[in-house]
Each structure stands twice: as C-alpha cells, then as structure tokens.
Design a protein around this motif. Structure first.
Motif, mmCIF file in Angstrom:
data_model
loop_
_atom_site.group_PDB
_atom_site.id
_atom_site.type_symbol
_atom_site.label_atom_id
_atom_site.label_comp_id
_atom_site.label_asym_id
_atom_site.label_seq_id
_atom_site.Cartn_x
_atom_site.Cartn_y
_atom_site.Cartn_z
ATOM 1 N N THR A 63 5.910 -2.373 -1.938
ATOM 2 C CA THR A 63 6.982 -1.412 -1.724
ATOM 3 C C THR A 63 7.553 -0.961 -3.061
ATOM 4 N N VAL A 64 8.462 -0.008 -3.005
ATOM 5 C CA VAL A 64 8.990 0.601 -4.226
ATOM 6 C C VAL A 64 9.638 -0.435 -5.125
ATOM 7 N N LYS A 65 10.348 -1.397 -4.564
ATOM 8 C CA LYS A 65 11.049 -2.382 -5.392
ATOM 9 C C LYS A 65 10.092 -3.270 -6.176
ATOM 10 N N ASP A 66 8.807 -3.305 -5.794
ATOM 11 C CA ASP A 66 7.845 -4.176 -6.455
ATOM 12 C C ASP A 66 7.343 -3.616 -7.782
ATOM 13 N N VAL A 67 7.729 -2.414 -8.147
ATOM 14 C CA VAL A 67 7.230 -1.820 -9.383
ATOM 15 C C VAL A 67 8.160 -2.073 -10.559
ATOM 16 N N ALA A 68 9.296 -2.741 -10.343
ATOM 17 C CA ALA A 68 10.306 -2.867 -11.397
ATOM 18 C C ALA A 68 9.803 -3.629 -12.612
ATOM 19 N N VAL A 69 8.839 -4.527 -12.438
ATOM 20 C CA VAL A 69 8.375 -5.333 -13.554
ATOM 21 C C VAL A 69 7.523 -4.535 -14.539
ATOM 22 N N LEU A 70 7.041 -3.377 -14.135
ATOM 23 C CA LEU A 70 6.180 -2.554 -14.985
ATOM 24 C C LEU A 70 6.932 -1.329 -15.477
ATOM 25 N N PRO A 71 6.541 -0.786 -16.632
ATOM 26 C CA PRO A 71 7.246 0.389 -17.158
ATOM 27 C C PRO A 71 7.081 1.593 -16.242
ATOM 28 N N PRO A 72 8.105 2.461 -16.158
ATOM 29 C CA PRO A 72 7.990 3.673 -15.347
ATOM 30 C C PRO A 72 6.745 4.469 -15.746
ATOM 31 N N GLY A 73 6.014 4.915 -14.747
ATOM 32 C CA GLY A 73 4.781 5.643 -15.011
ATOM 33 C C GLY A 73 3.540 4.787 -14.955
ATOM 34 N N ALA A 74 3.711 3.457 -14.816
ATOM 35 C CA ALA A 74 2.542 2.592 -14.708
ATOM 36 C C ALA A 74 1.734 2.971 -13.467
ATOM 37 N N SER A 75 0.418 2.890 -13.601
ATOM 38 C CA SER A 75 -0.461 3.230 -12.484
ATOM 39 C C SER A 75 -0.122 2.384 -11.265
ATOM 40 N N ILE A 76 -0.074 3.033 -10.116
ATOM 41 C CA ILE A 76 0.189 2.302 -8.876
ATOM 42 C C ILE A 76 -0.915 1.270 -8.635
ATOM 43 N N GLN A 77 -2.104 1.573 -9.114
ATOM 44 C CA GLN A 77 -3.196 0.620 -8.948
ATOM 45 C C GLN A 77 -2.886 -0.687 -9.672
ATOM 46 N N LYS A 78 -2.242 -0.605 -10.839
ATOM 47 C CA LYS A 78 -1.912 -1.813 -11.591
ATOM 48 C C LYS A 78 -0.918 -2.680 -10.836
ATOM 49 N N VAL A 79 -0.047 -2.065 -10.045
ATOM 50 C CA VAL A 79 0.938 -2.813 -9.270
ATOM 51 C C VAL A 79 0.245 -3.771 -8.297
ATOM 52 N N LEU A 80 -0.961 -3.403 -7.845
ATOM 53 C CA LEU A 80 -1.683 -4.218 -6.872
ATOM 54 C C LEU A 80 -2.162 -5.548 -7.449
ATOM 55 N N ASN A 81 -2.074 -5.706 -8.764
ATOM 56 C CA ASN A 81 -2.699 -6.854 -9.415
ATOM 57 C C ASN A 81 -2.081 -8.186 -9.014
ATOM 58 N N ARG A 82 -0.891 -8.184 -8.441
ATOM 59 C CA ARG A 82 -0.291 -9.460 -8.032
ATOM 60 C C ARG A 82 -0.819 -9.946 -6.690
ATOM 61 N N MET A 83 -1.524 -9.110 -5.957
ATOM 62 C CA MET A 83 -1.972 -9.465 -4.613
ATOM 63 C C MET A 83 -3.145 -10.438 -4.667
ATOM 64 N N PRO A 84 -3.265 -11.304 -3.655
ATOM 65 C CA PRO A 84 -4.372 -12.268 -3.668
ATOM 66 C C PRO A 84 -5.726 -11.581 -3.611
ATOM 67 N N GLY A 85 -6.638 -12.047 -4.449
ATOM 68 C CA GLY A 85 -7.999 -11.526 -4.451
ATOM 69 C C GLY A 85 -8.209 -10.279 -5.269
ATOM 70 N N VAL A 86 -7.129 -9.679 -5.788
ATOM 71 C CA VAL A 86 -7.234 -8.403 -6.489
ATOM 72 C C VAL A 86 -7.271 -8.641 -7.998
ATOM 73 N N ASN A 87 -8.226 -8.037 -8.670
ATOM 74 C CA ASN A 87 -8.338 -8.113 -10.124
ATOM 75 C C ASN A 87 -8.314 -6.699 -10.681
ATOM 76 N N VAL A 88 -7.185 -6.306 -11.282
ATOM 77 C CA VAL A 88 -7.031 -4.978 -11.876
ATOM 78 C C VAL A 88 -7.033 -5.129 -13.393
ATOM 79 N N GLN A 89 -7.820 -4.303 -14.063
ATOM 80 C CA GLN A 89 -7.925 -4.368 -15.516
ATOM 81 C C GLN A 89 -7.766 -2.982 -16.127
ATOM 82 N N SER A 90 -7.163 -2.937 -17.301
ATOM 83 C CA SER A 90 -7.079 -1.718 -18.093
ATOM 84 C C SER A 90 -6.651 -2.116 -19.491
ATOM 85 N N ASN A 91 -7.048 -1.334 -20.497
ATOM 86 C CA ASN A 91 -6.660 -1.705 -21.849
ATOM 87 C C ASN A 91 -5.445 -0.928 -22.350
#
Length: 776
Positions: A63-91
């Motif tokens: 949900t929207v409140k879950d994006v607070a830990v990342l800077p504004p504009g961070a890819s929504i895909q990166k937000v998924l990285n906390r979910m079980p089984g999900v591995n999101v990478q970017s440099n």
C-alpha cells in the motif's frame, strides 16, 4: 552455521541487530480471488489484509504507506523487494535504471512474470521492449495507489502472456474528491534533482481529475557522471454515477538513461573496483583500447596505437559510453457498470506507442573505414518501436450462490527492431535519437496478435467455510516476423510465424476458513508463455536457415504450479506460511549444439533456440506483521527456495552438466525486516534485506555471496503552514551502511573458470535524498 544464524536474525529481531550479519560467501561452495479488486479501485488495498486473507492463492499486497522507506520517485518495483520470495535488483538508488533492473521470483526471471497497471497489460518487462513498458515509465511513482503480487498463480483474468511464475498488478491513485495540489522537490546525492507537480480538480457532480508531471535529473554515481533525465506526465479522470464508473488515464514518458558498465570478477581482482565504469570523457584512452580489438590487433600493436591501462587487459573491460532512450505514450479508457444487483460489466480499451534506442560505443567497429578519417569506434544502436492496441472485457454475475465470471482480451501489436551503426570522427552527444545510419545490420518487423478468454466459477460450501474457485483460460498468441528487406541490411533475418496457444489451461483454488482469524488455502494452475519478440532477442530474430530448422519443433514454455498455506490474521498481527512446488518445462535457450568443425554445415547445426529441458522448484515463504499499537508496524518475511535444472544440454558439441545445478540468479534464502513507526509529526522507517548467494553460470562454478543491505527514511510533518494544507520534510538514505555487492546478474554463461565473464553491475554506494512535500 554462523551465516545461517545471522540471516535468520533478520526475521526475528530488529533490523539494526543484523548489520554485522552480512554474509560474504555463496550459499554452497563455489569452484484466486472470488471477487478481484476492480480496475481503478486501488484505494481498497488499504483496507484489505496485506497477506491476502480470503484468497485461495498466495497473494501479498503493498500500500501507499509502504513506500516511505524509499526516496520519492523510487520504482514501484523496488518496493516489492520486501515481499517473501521476491528478489529485486538495480544499481541505482531509485531502482529505475532499466538495464540494471531485474526481478525474480521462485526461480523465474522477470520476463516470465506478468504485469498490469489498472488491468492494462504492461508486457513482460524485458529491457529490449517489444510488447510493453516498465512500470516506472507507465506511472509516476507519486501517483502509486497500491500493488498486489500473486507469488505463483495470477488470477485467470490477468492480461499477460508471460505469467508463468506469478503476476504483479499495479494500481494508480484516484483523483482527490477535494480541490488542491501537491508540490514535491527532492535534492540528493550525485546531483539528483526531482520535481513533482499535481493539480486535482476535486469532485464536481461525480467528475474528478488530476494532472501531474515530474522532471528528474541525475548524474551517474561513478565516473563519467553522465546525466540521466526523465520527463513524465500522468492524467487521470474519473466519472462516478449511479450505474457505474468511467475512468480515463494518460501517460507520456520521455527517459534518457546513462547505462553503467558490466563488471567481471577478473576485473575486480585486477583492481578496477566497484566504481569502475566507462572511459568517457577520456577519449584517448578509449581509442587506445579500441585499437586492440581483433580487427586492429596486429596493426595496432605494431604502430603503437593499441594500449590498455589502469588494470584493463582486454577489449571488453570498458567502452566509451552507453545510453538508453525511451519514449512512451500510453492511454486507456475503462468503464465499470452495474446494470442490476449481482451483475458487473467491465470494459477497457487502450493504446500504447513506444520508440526506443539503446546506444553502445562499440570498440573495434570502424567509422569511415578505408579513409583517412578511419577510427576504431562507431556507435551501435538497437532501435525499438511498438504500436499496440487492445481491448479487455469481462462480465461477473452472482447467481444462486455462485460468482460466475468470464472475460476476453484482444491485442494487436506492431513491433519493429533494427540494429544500426553510426560513424563518428570524435566524441558526440548521444543524448538524442540518432538517424541516418551508415550501416544497418538487420531490420525486422513483427505483427503479434493475442486472444485470450477465461471463465471462472466461485462458490462456497459447508456453511461458507470452504471456498472453491475453479476455472479455465484459453490463450492464443500468433507472432509473425518479416525481414524488413532494407537494402542496407548486412545480415537478413528470418521471415516466419510462431504460435503459442492452449485450448484449456485449468486453475483450481480451495480456501478453508477455520475460524474468523485462521484459514487454509490450496491452489493449482497451468500456464504457458508466448514466444518473445525481437526486442528481447526472441527465437525469430535469427537467420532464415535457423528458423527453418526450428520451424515446427519449438514448443512454448509452460509451467505447473501447486501451492498451499496457512494464514492467521488478528488486530495485533498477521502471519502466513506458504509451500509450493513448480515444474517449468520447455525452457528455451539460444545455442549451437554441434562441434565447431560441423557448425554451419547443416541446418541442424545453426545457432538457434533449443528446448533444453525443465526446471524443478520448491520452497517455503513466511510473513509476519506485528502491529502492537496504532502507530507501529514491524514487517518480516523469509523465503527458502531450491530451483534446479533437470537436464544437461549440448553446446558446441560438449555436454554441459547442468542437471541438478541451481538455476542462475536464484537466492536460496532471503530475509527482510522493516520497521515503520509514527509518533506525532514524526515517522521513521528502517528496512533490512538479506539476499543469499547467487550463481551466474549454469554449472554453478561461479557466483557471488550473500549480502545484507539497509534503507532508512525519516520524516517530519509540519501540518498547515500559511497557504499550504500540509508541509512535510523527509530524509531517505539508501544502502545505509554503504555495502558494496553485485546487484543484478546477467549475461549468464555455461562456465567461467577465470572469472572473465562480464556478469554483473555494482551496487550503488550510500546515497541521501532530502524532499520537501507541500500539499495545498
């Protein structure tokens, strides 16, 4: 043992306790919902269970409140990285650099997952676009309304031809019902600047709308500090009336991304380091290295023009510059209608146009050959074009205790891919679309037609304790390619057609409600994937001889998934456990099976796509969310996966022993822990993520160890100030402990005994971002 204990601490203690736990060695020795959330109803995700209570599939939500830990504009895909089984990478800190952005899930890479925005298909997330676009280019991050991840089995109505291993449904925020606006300004490390503007009309007799825009620029965090820029506009309008709702959405995105160099283990050992990147702006050094290319090697050494320096010892260690340009226009019009009690009709039409170029300053490719202006570098571009139109329709009907739902999806996509070379006499600004090439390697045009229908029945038994979802879908995708026939083309590619279709793909889900807090679920599904198009170097982007040898032999990739689990939800906490078993068949790989002395002598010895067997995956996923009081939440997830190849294959006449080996880029263990705390005007977020070791060779002789990284966010809300309704200041720090590691892995190889494979991008260093957010 120490590594396992330290990793496990991520899931049972505050994230800060595991900083010292960052692992350094690879894990092994190295030598269906009955009433889906309707389109445009993302706000409902705020009121439903994060762990998918009531679903017969493994589903998790952001949900929207879950994006607070990342800077504004961070890819929504990166937000998924906390979910079980999900591995999101970017440099990059925002997770938006598409060449380095990857996502994997239960052993499936990102191109084997499904993606939608408000129900509209986004394609398969391939960097080489051919049937869609990345979520970062489809939706401004500040307009995010929520996301729903089906880890293994997407809903039957998902408009995707690639969801072998799950589906991600993104939702855009709805317009506000009150007149107002929002302004956001971010200043960050490496000249990061981001400006966000939005104006809401408020509700006027059921009509509401917003217009919004961003302008973002940044330098690379490593030399040469080449700029990246984004301009994007989102407009959304909603008209609510007694009998339904009509929604219109428009996205216009223009991006220019400076791409980082790929690194090798050998280069790291030679002292190039995590911050090694490109030659620019050192043109002389780039020229000297390019004169060492095979086409110049002997002559270059004889006349002294060939030379490596600073730890570089081969032509592939670096190049002068690289860039990705993308231009997208995306529109949809959707309607949800309720003609009578228990009947819902949904209809949606959409249009998407894309133009893209990927630039690479190619060493050894001559500019102005045979003249006095000859140079050992030219700019290579891969050009992409997409023009797709589609329609989605569904009907849901509540009748006699049954929820019947059926629908169809149709899309026609005209796609073109070509590769060109542009001659240069000195460095130029390539932050623009290049035209009038001097050489054309190939040009290929595609027509991709997709038809998919589905039918599902959901009902309850045993005093509504047992929920049953049973349904089928029937996907049909036809891909026809033709050599564009341009007289310039030096390497004509195939004319041909590939079809991926199934008459019936079943899906069954069961949910048993033990009591108001506890439930069990079990689901089963089969899926197939369409063949990839030319932008992703699919099986039609080959020579005519290779296609003719393949014709009639290739089968579409397919999967069979079984998953089940337990959920427990109460006011103070939510918990879930899921177990799964997946079989992935008909895995396609481009290779030549023949010894070098036979290659090219027969049609059977052409380099082309082959079916190299299957992959078996099984594992467990855990989630625990503790909410002891209103303003505190502690989220934890853990996942354990084993995905292995079931078969060997033959490459260049040699049997590659992959049977029983772990699939590339698949962590066996991951743990995430995130704390969100609100006290008065303050809010604080801290996330830690342990990612286990990963291999980049099919034989598992090379890989990288596990690592732990942290992101931190803190904000202060000043409330109303002067004309502003709300003023908020926030600080976000990504990679808090400045941990350096291999982020995304790519260019997988059979084996790499000397570590020469350019296999990974380096992680971004610690970066800080300060944001002023004003609502008026």
């Amino acid at each position: 043992m120490q590594k396992t204990m330290l990793a496990a601490a991520m899931a049972v203690a505050f994230a800060t306790t595991s900083y010292a736990a960052a692992a350094t060695d690879v894990d092994a020795p190295v030598a269906a919902d009955t009433a889906p959330v309707k389109t445009d109803s993302a706000k409902n995700l705020e009121t439903v269970s994060v762990i998918g209570q009531g679903e017969t599939r493994q589903v998790q939500r952001i949900t929207v409140k879950d994006v607070a830990v990342l800077p504004p504009g961070a890819s929504i895909q990166k937000v998924l990285n906390r979910m079980p089984g999900v591995n999101v990478q970017s440099n990059d800190a925002f997770g938006a650099n598409e060449e380095s952005q990857t996502i994997s899930l239960r052993g499936f890479n990102g191109q084997r997952l499904g993606y939608t925005l408000d129900g509209l298909p986004l394609g398969d997330n391939a960097y080489g676009n051919y049937n869609g676009l990345n979520i970062s280019r489809a939706l401004i991050a500040e307009n995010f309304g929520g996301a729903e991840l089906a880890e293994g089995i997407g809903s039957l109505g998902t408009a995707s031809t690639s969801n072998l291993g799950g589906a991600i449904q993104y939702y855009s925020d709805d317009p506000s019902t009150t007149f107002g606006g929002r302004f956001g300004q971010t200043f960050g490390s490496d000249q990061n600047r981001r400006t966000y503007l939005r104006l809401d009309t408020g509700d006027y007799h059921g009509f509401s709308m917003y217009v919004s825009a961003i302008r973002a620029t940044a330098d690379m965090w490593a030399q040469p500090n080449s700029p990246t820029s984004t301009k994007q506009f989102n407009t959304k309008a909603v008209y609510q009336f007694d009998g339904g709702r009509i929604t219109a959405f428009a996205d216009n995105s223009r991006t220019s991304q400076a791409d980082y160099a790929y690194l090798s283990k050998s280069g790291m050992a030679r002292g190039l380091g995590w911050d090694w990147n490109l030659y620019a702006p050192d043109w002389r050094r780039a020229l000297a290295a390019a004169y060492c290319a095979p086409s110049y090697n002997i002559k270059g050494k004889q006349d002294g023009r060939c030379g490596y320096s600073g730890g570089v010892d081969n032509i592939d260690d670096a190049y002068y510059q690289s860039r990705a340009l993308r231009s997208d226009d995306l529109y949809y019009l959707a309607g949800d209608f309720f003609p009578s009690d228990g009947v819902t009709i949904h209809a949606q039409v959409y249009h998407h146009e894309n133009a893209g170029q990927g630039h690479w300053w190619s060493p050894g490719q001559k500019s102005y050959p045979g003249t006095s202006q000859e140079l050992p570098i030219s700019i290579r571009s891969t050009n992409y074009k997409i023009n797709r139109n589609g329609a989605i329709a569904s009907l849901a009907w509540e009748i006699g205790g049954h929820h019947l739902e059926g629908g169809l999806w149709y899309e026609q996509n005209h796609h073109n891919v070509e590769r060109n070379f542009y001659w240069i006499s000195s460095p130029i600004n390539d932050d623009t679309y290049l035209s009038d090439p001097n050489r054309r390697l190939f040009s290929q045009a595609y027509t991709i037609t997709t038809r998919q229908v589905y039918l599902q029945d959901s009902f309850k038994l045993f005093d509504d304790k047992l929920s049953v979802d049973v349904g089928v879908k029937s996907p049909h995708t036809t891909m026809t390619a033709r050599n564009a026939g341009n007289i310039m083309a030096e390497a004509p590619v195939a004319n041909g057609t590939l079809k991926a279709s199934k008459s019936l793909l079943p899906q069954v889900g069961l949910g048993y409600k033990i009591d108001d807090q506890q439930e069990l679920f079990l689901s089963y599904a089969k899926n197939i994937a369409a063949f990839q198009g030319g932008g992703a170097s699919g099986p039609l982007l080959v020579t005519q001889a290779a296609y003719d040898a393949t014709k009639g032999n290739l089968k579409p990739e397919q999967s069979r998934t079984i998953e089940g689990g337990y959920r427990y939800v109460q006011r103070e906490f939510e918990a879930s456990v899921a177990l799964y078993d997946v079989k992935f068949d008909n895995r396609l790989l481009s290779l030549n099976p023949c010894p070098s002395i036979q290659q090219g002598t027969t049609a059977a010895c052409t380099t082309r796509f082959y079916n190299v067997g299957s992959v078996s995956s099984h594992g467990a996923e855990f989630s625990f969310i503790w909410k002891p009081f209103e303003h505190f939440e502690w989220y934890n997830s853990a996942s354990f996966n084993r995905s292995t190849y079931d078969n060997n294959f033959t490459q260049n006449g040699v049997v590659i022993p992959t049977q029983g080996k772990v699939t590339v880029d698949t962590p066996r263990r991951m743990f995430a822990s995130e704390i969100n705390w609100v006290s008065g005007p303050w809010n604080v977020s801290l996330r830690g993520k342990y990612t286990g070791g990963r291999y980049y060779t099919y034989t598992n002789d090379q890989g990288f160890g596990g690592y732990t990284s942290f992101d931190f966010g803190v904000g202060y809300d000043f409330g109303a100030v002067s004309f502003a309704k709300d003023v908020r200041l926030s600080l976000n720090i990504t990679n808090l402990t400045d941990k350096r590691y291999a982020s995304n892995l790519s260019a997988f190889s059979n084996t790499d005994p000397n570590g020469r494979q350019l296999a990974f991008h380096a992680s971004a260093p610690r970066q800080s971002f300060l944001t002023l957010d004003v609502k008026f």
